[in-house]
Each structure stands twice: as structure tokens, then as C-alpha cells.
Design a protein around this motif. Structure first.
Motif, PDB file in Angstrom:
ATOM      1  N   CYS A   1      -4.465  -3.828 -10.090  1.00 21.97           N
ATOM      2  CA  CYS A   1      -4.797  -3.388 -11.449  1.00 21.97           C
ATOM      3  C   CYS A   1      -4.115  -4.259 -12.498  1.00 21.97           C
ATOM      4  CB  CYS A   1      -4.434  -1.918 -11.636  1.00 21.97           C
ATOM      5  SG  CYS A   1      -5.583  -0.802 -10.794  1.00 21.97           S
ATOM      6  N   ARG A   2      -2.854  -4.611 -12.274  1.00 19.82           N
ATOM      7  CA  ARG A   2      -2.160  -5.478 -13.234  1.00 19.82           C
ATOM      8  C   ARG A   2      -2.816  -6.857 -13.306  1.00 19.82           C
ATOM      9  NH1 ARG A   2       1.708  -2.807 -15.529  1.00 19.82           N
ATOM     10  NH2 ARG A   2       2.847  -1.189 -14.411  1.00 19.82           N
TER      11      ARG A   2
ATOM     12  N   PRO B   1      -3.187   7.370  -2.463  1.00 21.47           N
ATOM     13  CA  PRO B   1      -1.961   6.729  -2.927  1.00 21.47           C
ATOM     14  C   PRO B   1      -1.114   6.130  -1.808  1.00 21.47           C
ATOM     15  CG  PRO B   1      -2.198   8.893  -3.934  1.00 21.47           C
ATOM     16  CD  PRO B   1      -3.276   8.753  -2.896  1.00 21.47           C
ATOM     17  N   ARG B   2      -1.217   6.657  -0.608  1.00 20.54           N
ATOM     18  CA  ARG B   2      -0.440   6.136   0.515  1.00 20.54           C
ATOM     19  C   ARG B   2      -0.913   4.756   0.947  1.00 20.54           C
ATOM     20  NH1 ARG B   2      -1.603  11.132   4.170  1.00 20.54           N
ATOM     21  NH2 ARG B   2      -3.550  10.628   3.170  1.00 20.54           N
TER      22      ARG B   2
ATOM     23  N   HIS C   1     -10.057   0.982 -10.448  1.00 20.17           N
ATOM     24  CA  HIS C   1      -9.121   1.808  -9.692  1.00 20.17           C
ATOM     25  C   HIS C   1      -8.594   0.955  -8.551  1.00 20.17           C
ATOM     26  CE1 HIS C   1     -10.512   5.766 -11.309  1.00 20.17           C
ATOM     27  NE2 HIS C   1     -11.584   5.040 -11.565  1.00 20.17           N
TER      28      HIS C   1
ATOM     29  N   GLY D   1      -2.079   2.085 -15.696  1.00 21.34           N
ATOM     30  CA  GLY D   1      -1.251   3.264 -15.478  1.00 21.34           C
ATOM     31  C   GLY D   1      -1.616   3.969 -14.191  1.00 21.34           C
ATOM     32  N   GLU D   2      -0.784   4.902 -13.808  1.00 17.08           N
ATOM     33  CA  GLU D   2      -1.063   5.697 -12.617  1.00 17.08           C
ATOM     34  C   GLU D   2      -2.114   6.732 -12.945  1.00 17.08           C
ATOM     35  OE1 GLU D   2       2.391   6.496  -9.829  1.00 17.08           O
ATOM     36  OE2 GLU D   2       3.407   6.286 -11.765  1.00 17.08           O
ATOM     37  N   GLU D   3      -2.939   7.048 -11.936  1.00 18.85           N
ATOM     38  CA  GLU D   3      -3.981   8.064 -12.119  1.00 18.85           C
ATOM     39  C   GLU D   3      -3.350   9.420 -12.282  1.00 18.85           C
ATOM     40  OE1 GLU D   3      -8.063   7.430 -10.250  1.00 18.85           O
ATOM     41  OE2 GLU D   3      -6.672   6.743  -8.716  1.00 18.85           O
TER      42      GLU D   3
ATOM     43  N   GLY E   1      -4.214   4.522  -6.518  1.00 18.69           N
ATOM     44  CA  GLY E   1      -3.636   5.462  -7.462  1.00 18.69           C
ATOM     45  C   GLY E   1      -3.360   4.900  -8.836  1.00 18.69           C
ATOM     46  N   TRP E   2      -3.822   3.684  -9.119  1.00 19.56           N
ATOM     47  CA  TRP E   2      -3.629   3.065 -10.426  1.00 19.56           C
ATOM     48  C   TRP E   2      -4.986   2.804 -11.069  1.00 19.56           C
ATOM     49  CZ3 TRP E   2       1.114   1.700 -12.687  1.00 19.56           C
ATOM     50  CH2 TRP E   2       2.233   2.026 -11.916  1.00 19.56           C
TER      51      TRP E   2
ATOM     52  N   GLY F   1      -4.669  -0.483  -6.344  1.00 18.82           N
ATOM     53  CA  GLY F   1      -3.219  -0.543  -6.260  1.00 18.82           C
ATOM     54  C   GLY F   1      -2.636  -1.129  -7.538  1.00 18.82           C
ATOM     55  N   GLU F   2      -1.337  -0.967  -7.708  1.00 17.01           N
ATOM     56  CA  GLU F   2      -0.684  -1.424  -8.938  1.00 17.01           C
ATOM     57  C   GLU F   2      -0.869  -2.927  -9.153  1.00 17.01           C
ATOM     58  OE1 GLU F   2       3.612  -1.382 -11.277  1.00 17.01           O
ATOM     59  OE2 GLU F   2       3.550  -0.757  -9.165  1.00 17.01           O
TER      60      GLU F   2
END
Length: 98
Positions: free
Chosen positions: A79-80, A20-21, A73, A96-98, A25-26, A75-76
Motif C-alpha cells: 500500500c505504501r 491480516p495474518r 487493499h 492506513g489500517e482497515e 489489512g491496509w 499489506g502495508e
């Protein structure tokens, strides 16, 4: 008729672990419908997520048989963007977030 026929076994690749850093995480989840064909779903998944034919087919199979599949899978923003492309053929898609 399924795109992939025969007795060949396809193994699903190991899921990529996303830190996630580093912007991950998405996830993108795609849901089944009675409108789109396997060919349409496979093609749009390959375009939206840059995955292989084998991976796109496995995800299409999951969507068809399990009702949904996590197809990406990342980054936001990534994924969007993928979800926006997938939605162009009328498939219900969720980010959505994992």
C-alpha cells in the motif's frame, strides 16, 4: 469530459477480503482535487495498483463525486508503494489500517 460515456453500466467488483495474518489489512485512500484529469487519475491508478481500466475509472468517478475512494487493499509495504506512485501526480493520498 468523462473518459467513459454511454449507457453501459459498470459493476464494482466485490471487495477482496484480506486476512491480516497474511500481510493484508491496509488500504490506500485517494482524495479529490481540482487539478488532475480523469485520464491522469485512471492512468496512475492502473500503474500503481495493477487494476483494470474499468476499476480505475470507477475509482476515479468515486474520487470525483464522493471526494475520496479506497483504491487498494493489501499489506502495508504494498500500500505504501502504491501510494508513493499515486502521489507522483500531486494527488493527496493516505495509507492506513482497515
Amino acid at each position: 469530459m468523462p473518459l467513459w460515456q454511454g449507457s453501459t453500466t459498470i459493476e464494482r467488483p466485490l471487495e477482496q477480503v484480506v486476512d491480516p495474518r497474511t500481510g493484508g489489512g491496509w488500504i490506500v485512500t485517494v482524495f479529490n482535487n481540482d487539478v488532475n484529469t480523469y485520464d491522469e487519475v485512471v492512468s496512475i491508478l492502473m500503474i500503481a495498483t495493477a487494476c483494470s481500466l474499468d476499476e480505475a475509472y470507477m475509482e476515479a468517478w468515486e474520487i470525483d463525486h464522493l471526494g475520496k475512494s479506497v483504491v487498494h487493499h493489501g499489506g502495508e509495504r504494498e500500500c505504501r508503494n502504491a501510494a508513493k506512485v499515486i502521489a507522483t501526480i500531486g494527488i493527496q493520498v493516505e495509507v492506513g489500517e482497515e
